[in-house]
Design an enzyme around this catalytic site. Sequence first.
Site, PDB file in Angstrom:
ATOM      1  N   GLN A 152       0.893  -1.170   0.000  1.00  0.00           N
ATOM      2  CA  GLN A 152       0.000   0.000   0.000  1.00  0.00           C
ATOM      3  C   GLN A 152       0.928   1.216   0.000  1.00  0.00           C
ATOM      4  O   GLN A 152       1.443   1.607   1.038  1.00  0.00           O
ATOM      5  CB  GLN A 152      -0.921  -0.016   1.226  1.00  0.00           C
ATOM      6  CG  GLN A 152      -1.748   1.244   1.449  1.00  0.00           C
ATOM      7  CD  GLN A 152      -2.755   1.507   0.339  1.00  0.00           C
ATOM      8  OE1 GLN A 152      -3.244   0.584  -0.301  1.00  0.00           O
ATOM      9  NE2 GLN A 152      -3.049   2.772   0.087  1.00  0.00           N
ATOM     10  N   CYS A 153       1.156   1.787  -1.184  1.00  0.00           N
ATOM     11  CA  CYS A 153       2.165   2.847  -1.323  1.00  0.00           C
ATOM     12  C   CYS A 153       1.618   4.254  -1.112  1.00  0.00           C
ATOM     13  O   CYS A 153       2.376   5.157  -0.754  1.00  0.00           O
ATOM     14  CB  CYS A 153       2.837   2.756  -2.689  1.00  0.00           C
ATOM     15  SG  CYS A 153       3.967   1.349  -2.825  1.00  0.00           S
ATOM     16  N   GLN A 154       0.326   4.466  -1.385  1.00  0.00           N
ATOM     17  CA  GLN A 154      -0.216   5.809  -1.189  1.00  0.00           C
ATOM     18  C   GLN A 154      -0.182   6.162   0.294  1.00  0.00           C
ATOM     19  O   GLN A 154      -0.525   5.313   1.133  1.00  0.00           O
ATOM     20  CB  GLN A 154      -1.666   5.869  -1.697  1.00  0.00           C
ATOM     21  CG  GLN A 154      -2.172   7.281  -1.875  1.00  0.00           C
ATOM     22  CD  GLN A 154      -3.607   7.323  -2.411  1.00  0.00           C
ATOM     23  OE1 GLN A 154      -4.420   6.450  -2.137  1.00  0.00           O
ATOM     24  NE2 GLN A 154      -3.917   8.342  -3.182  1.00  0.00           N
ATOM     25  N   TYR A 206      -8.446  -1.690   4.853  1.00  0.00           N
ATOM     26  CA  TYR A 206      -9.068  -0.574   4.114  1.00  0.00           C
ATOM     27  C   TYR A 206     -10.213  -1.067   3.237  1.00  0.00           C
ATOM     28  O   TYR A 206     -10.446  -2.253   3.094  1.00  0.00           O
ATOM     29  CB  TYR A 206      -8.004   0.139   3.266  1.00  0.00           C
ATOM     30  CG  TYR A 206      -6.778   0.502   4.062  1.00  0.00           C
ATOM     31  CD1 TYR A 206      -6.812   1.535   4.995  1.00  0.00           C
ATOM     32  CD2 TYR A 206      -5.594  -0.225   3.922  1.00  0.00           C
ATOM     33  CE1 TYR A 206      -5.689   1.850   5.758  1.00  0.00           C
ATOM     34  CE2 TYR A 206      -4.466   0.081   4.680  1.00  0.00           C
ATOM     35  CZ  TYR A 206      -4.524   1.123   5.591  1.00  0.00           C
ATOM     36  OH  TYR A 206      -3.419   1.428   6.346  1.00  0.00           O
ATOM     37  N   GLY A 207     -10.910  -0.127   2.608  1.00  0.00           N
ATOM     38  CA  GLY A 207     -12.033  -0.465   1.736  1.00  0.00           C
ATOM     39  C   GLY A 207     -11.587  -0.843   0.340  1.00  0.00           C
ATOM     40  O   GLY A 207     -11.982  -1.869  -0.207  1.00  0.00           O
ATOM     41  N   GLU A 239      -7.073   2.133  -5.708  1.00  0.00           N
ATOM     42  CA  GLU A 239      -7.233   2.207  -7.161  1.00  0.00           C
ATOM     43  C   GLU A 239      -5.982   1.861  -7.953  1.00  0.00           C
ATOM     44  O   GLU A 239      -5.683   2.492  -8.970  1.00  0.00           O
ATOM     45  CB  GLU A 239      -7.698   3.613  -7.544  1.00  0.00           C
ATOM     46  CG  GLU A 239      -6.684   4.747  -7.313  1.00  0.00           C
ATOM     47  CD  GLU A 239      -6.712   5.386  -5.950  1.00  0.00           C
ATOM     48  OE1 GLU A 239      -6.122   6.463  -5.793  1.00  0.00           O
ATOM     49  OE2 GLU A 239      -7.320   4.822  -5.012  1.00  0.00           O
ATOM     50  N   HIS A 265     -16.215   3.718  -7.493  1.00  0.00           N
ATOM     51  CA  HIS A 265     -15.246   4.745  -7.084  1.00  0.00           C
ATOM     52  C   HIS A 265     -13.857   4.405  -7.633  1.00  0.00           C
ATOM     53  O   HIS A 265     -13.193   5.265  -8.234  1.00  0.00           O
ATOM     54  CB  HIS A 265     -15.214   4.836  -5.551  1.00  0.00           C
ATOM     55  CG  HIS A 265     -14.279   5.883  -5.031  1.00  0.00           C
ATOM     56  ND1 HIS A 265     -14.669   7.181  -4.834  1.00  0.00           N
ATOM     57  CD2 HIS A 265     -12.963   5.830  -4.685  1.00  0.00           C
ATOM     58  CE1 HIS A 265     -13.638   7.886  -4.383  1.00  0.00           C
ATOM     59  NE2 HIS A 265     -12.596   7.077  -4.284  1.00  0.00           N
ATOM     60  N   GLU A 266     -13.433   3.143  -7.457  1.00  0.00           N
ATOM     61  CA  GLU A 266     -12.084   2.773  -7.902  1.00  0.00           C
ATOM     62  C   GLU A 266     -11.981   2.784  -9.429  1.00  0.00           C
ATOM     63  O   GLU A 266     -10.947   3.169  -9.980  1.00  0.00           O
ATOM     64  CB  GLU A 266     -11.681   1.402  -7.332  1.00  0.00           C
ATOM     65  CG  GLU A 266     -11.798   1.249  -5.812  1.00  0.00           C
ATOM     66  CD  GLU A 266     -11.101   2.338  -4.992  1.00  0.00           C
ATOM     67  OE1 GLU A 266     -10.246   3.064  -5.539  1.00  0.00           O
ATOM     68  OE2 GLU A 266     -11.415   2.471  -3.800  1.00  0.00           O
ATOM     69  N   HIS A 288     -11.371   6.272 -10.617  1.00  0.00           N
ATOM     70  CA  HIS A 288      -9.979   6.716 -10.452  1.00  0.00           C
ATOM     71  C   HIS A 288      -9.133   6.451 -11.698  1.00  0.00           C
ATOM     72  O   HIS A 288      -8.069   7.065 -11.860  1.00  0.00           O
ATOM     73  CB  HIS A 288      -9.338   5.999  -9.262  1.00  0.00           C
ATOM     74  CG  HIS A 288      -9.447   6.742  -7.973  1.00  0.00           C
ATOM     75  ND1 HIS A 288      -9.007   8.039  -7.817  1.00  0.00           N
ATOM     76  CD2 HIS A 288      -9.925   6.361  -6.761  1.00  0.00           C
ATOM     77  CE1 HIS A 288      -9.202   8.428  -6.563  1.00  0.00           C
ATOM     78  NE2 HIS A 288      -9.767   7.428  -5.904  1.00  0.00           N
ATOM     79  N   GLU A 301      -9.707  13.010  -5.443  1.00  0.00           N
ATOM     80  CA  GLU A 301     -10.844  12.378  -4.773  1.00  0.00           C
ATOM     81  C   GLU A 301     -12.182  13.070  -5.008  1.00  0.00           C
ATOM     82  O   GLU A 301     -13.204  12.409  -5.141  1.00  0.00           O
ATOM     83  CB  GLU A 301     -10.566  12.245  -3.274  1.00  0.00           C
ATOM     84  CG  GLU A 301      -9.395  11.319  -2.958  1.00  0.00           C
ATOM     85  CD  GLU A 301      -9.594   9.876  -3.444  1.00  0.00           C
ATOM     86  OE1 GLU A 301     -10.712   9.514  -3.853  1.00  0.00           O
ATOM     87  OE2 GLU A 301      -8.616   9.106  -3.408  1.00  0.00           O
ATOM     88  N   ASP A 327      -0.428  11.101   5.700  1.00  0.00           N
ATOM     89  CA  ASP A 327      -1.309  10.106   6.323  1.00  0.00           C
ATOM     90  C   ASP A 327      -2.154  10.736   7.437  1.00  0.00           C
ATOM     91  O   ASP A 327      -3.306  10.355   7.653  1.00  0.00           O
ATOM     92  CB  ASP A 327      -0.499   8.951   6.917  1.00  0.00           C
ATOM     93  CG  ASP A 327       0.100   8.051   5.840  1.00  0.00           C
ATOM     94  OD1 ASP A 327      -0.266   8.205   4.660  1.00  0.00           O
ATOM     95  OD2 ASP A 327       0.942   7.196   6.184  1.00  0.00           O
ATOM     96  N   TYR A 376     -12.632  14.222  -0.330  1.00  0.00           N
ATOM     97  CA  TYR A 376     -13.677  13.506  -1.069  1.00  0.00           C
ATOM     98  C   TYR A 376     -14.968  14.314  -1.103  1.00  0.00           C
ATOM     99  O   TYR A 376     -15.512  14.609  -2.180  1.00  0.00           O
ATOM    100  CB  TYR A 376     -13.975  12.158  -0.394  1.00  0.00           C
ATOM    101  CG  TYR A 376     -12.852  11.166  -0.341  1.00  0.00           C
ATOM    102  CD1 TYR A 376     -12.878  10.020  -1.134  1.00  0.00           C
ATOM    103  CD2 TYR A 376     -11.765  11.335   0.516  1.00  0.00           C
ATOM    104  CE1 TYR A 376     -11.867   9.072  -1.074  1.00  0.00           C
ATOM    105  CE2 TYR A 376     -10.737  10.408   0.579  1.00  0.00           C
ATOM    106  CZ  TYR A 376     -10.795   9.274  -0.223  1.00  0.00           C
ATOM    107  OH  TYR A 376      -9.786   8.347  -0.167  1.00  0.00           O
ATOM    108  N   LYS A 396     -12.768   0.321   9.559  1.00  0.00           N
ATOM    109  CA  LYS A 396     -14.060   1.002   9.616  1.00  0.00           C
ATOM    110  C   LYS A 396     -15.073   0.214  10.452  1.00  0.00           C
ATOM    111  O   LYS A 396     -15.935   0.801  11.103  1.00  0.00           O
ATOM    112  CB  LYS A 396     -14.574   1.159   8.175  1.00  0.00           C
ATOM    113  CG  LYS A 396     -15.970   1.704   8.049  1.00  0.00           C
ATOM    114  CD  LYS A 396     -16.392   1.771   6.589  1.00  0.00           C
ATOM    115  CE  LYS A 396     -17.810   2.281   6.456  1.00  0.00           C
ATOM    116  NZ  LYS A 396     -18.223   2.383   5.049  1.00  0.00           N
TER     117      LYS A 396
END
Length: 642
Positions: free
Chosen positions: A159-161, A292-293, A296, A320-321, A324, A343, A400, A408, A590
Amino acid sequence: MRAQRVPVDYRPCSARRSSLSAVTGLNVMSDSCSFSSFTRCVTKHLNLHLHLDFDRHVIKGRVALTVEALEDRFSTLTLDSSDLSVVSVTANGQPARFSLGPKHSFKGTPLEITLPFDLSRGQHVIVEVTYETSPSATALQWLTPEQTAGKKHPYLFSQCQAHHCRSMIPCQDTPSIKHTYYAQVSVPKDLVAVMSAVRDGQEVDPQDSGRIIYRFRQTVPMPSYLIAIVAGALESREIGPRSRVWSEKEFVDKAAFEFSETEAMLKTAEELAGPYVWGQYDVLVLPPSFPYGGMENPCLTFATPTLLAGDKSLSGVIAHEISHSWTGNLVTNKTWEHFWLNEGHTVYLERMIGRCLESEQFRQFKAIGGWKDLQDSVNTFGANNPLTNLVPSLQDVNPDDAFSSVPYEKGFALLYHLEEQLGGPEVFMGFVKSYIQRFAYSSVTTEEWKNYLFAYFKDKVDILNKVDWNAWMFTPGMPPVKPQYDTTMADACNALSQRWLQAKDQDLNSFKQSDVKTLSSHQVIEFLSLLLQEDPLPLTHVKKMQEVYDLNAYMNAEIRFRWLRLCVRSRWEEVVPLALKMATDQGRMKFTRPLFREVFNFEKFRDEALRVFLAHRAGMHPVTSGLVSKDLKVDVSNAASQ
């Protein structure tokens, strides 16, 4: 009505960059989150050799960066790195001097490289770095077999973002630079590797017959934060002419059913936004511990298994993805201050897809929910917190820490407000499509977006000049204007929740199964959300609700999560084991964090919440277990010895 399909001619990256630089000057940009010298040179391509070591939890890597000099007498460059052990550096095959600078709290460490020769502006050099990642690399999550669905094989995902690619690959880790990549990944032969790229074959590793090398090719230039890798006991199923779903075999058929409408969404998105340029669109369902949910990553969207509701009602995450692919991946924020460009536009496009596939009322209903999410974020941060600005200053701020629903939903609210002012959804979607066409393959700032908006609507500049841009973009708190959304779909949820809130014991027989049978899954979620905003219902009420609506039978994670919280709040003791089971069967933060908090706040079951958490901690993602520890006030060092 769907927007008219018009042919789109995306210009190549090089043609676009020269015209863009003339307008903004790439050379005056800086990214407060990167050390890399991207005003002096840009990466055009990465060639990756990655060897995944599951015993030591490290990647042994070799990356060849094709770098273009942007100035004459160019001889030094800086790359971003974080906790990497650098073994050697060469430039066009010749040894190059290198040193690692001081470590920064979240930016990592600058990797300073001195070339053994000078370059002229426009010349390319291939800089090759041989290195190894740290077992605690922030981009990588190494799962034990017990953290997977199959329980037999280990698993790795990245997960790079926003700024974690530098812990996996030394690179110019900034969204202002886009490059192609080619990768060869060696994994144990029982595992399959996939990446955010098109698959390009596989072979037995010539160095080790117990391993396989998988090859990948990404021909569309993209920022470093979209490089992604997964390795595990994966299977796949075809779900469309350009789509497969990947997961462990325990989920793969369920996932193929759940995401069977992917192609319809892709086609709708193409009609709205222009051609899909990435070739393949696959979905990867991660193990239950994925916190996470969705993410993208190009050619390979990451998704949580909690989307497998059995009724396709949670496909909004995939919409949503998919969106993107245009807004975020094709047109990218130049720095993380401008994250709303990614977003806000993606939420706008996602809801336009919902409008085409469902109805305008559905889009309005989702917008009402989004406004509530924005209000929650503003309440959490504080209405005067500068991180609630649409365009925050991130000088010395870890991106982060700035993450919330603000980019969003405040972003969407601005775009929806402009849509209302400028002539409605078809007119404004025309602008969004044109904006994508204009800035495809490049990275943009809010100023460039705004200048293009004024140029596109040049006959409506008087309307645009009336917008309070400073209040929308640079002022904390809620937006200056609250759009008047259509409440048709929300009215039924409000009415039903009010009936339950006002009901006396003698009124409970007036509730019937038909109350919820006429509601969509989205409306049931909203109905339960409204009840959670009020004081707890009497226990008699939630028991009656179960009797007439049978909410325990719902497998939709969003419904089940809210229902179980509602029951625990009303002190229904028999539901506590179900709440703890959901909190531990999956690890999406979540859901997991609020469920543990609800049981922990039920005094009688506080010790049970702690016992269950400590028993399941080893199977949790480290980010999740760390945050639940804080929520439950567990001393992690003591807990480890219990």
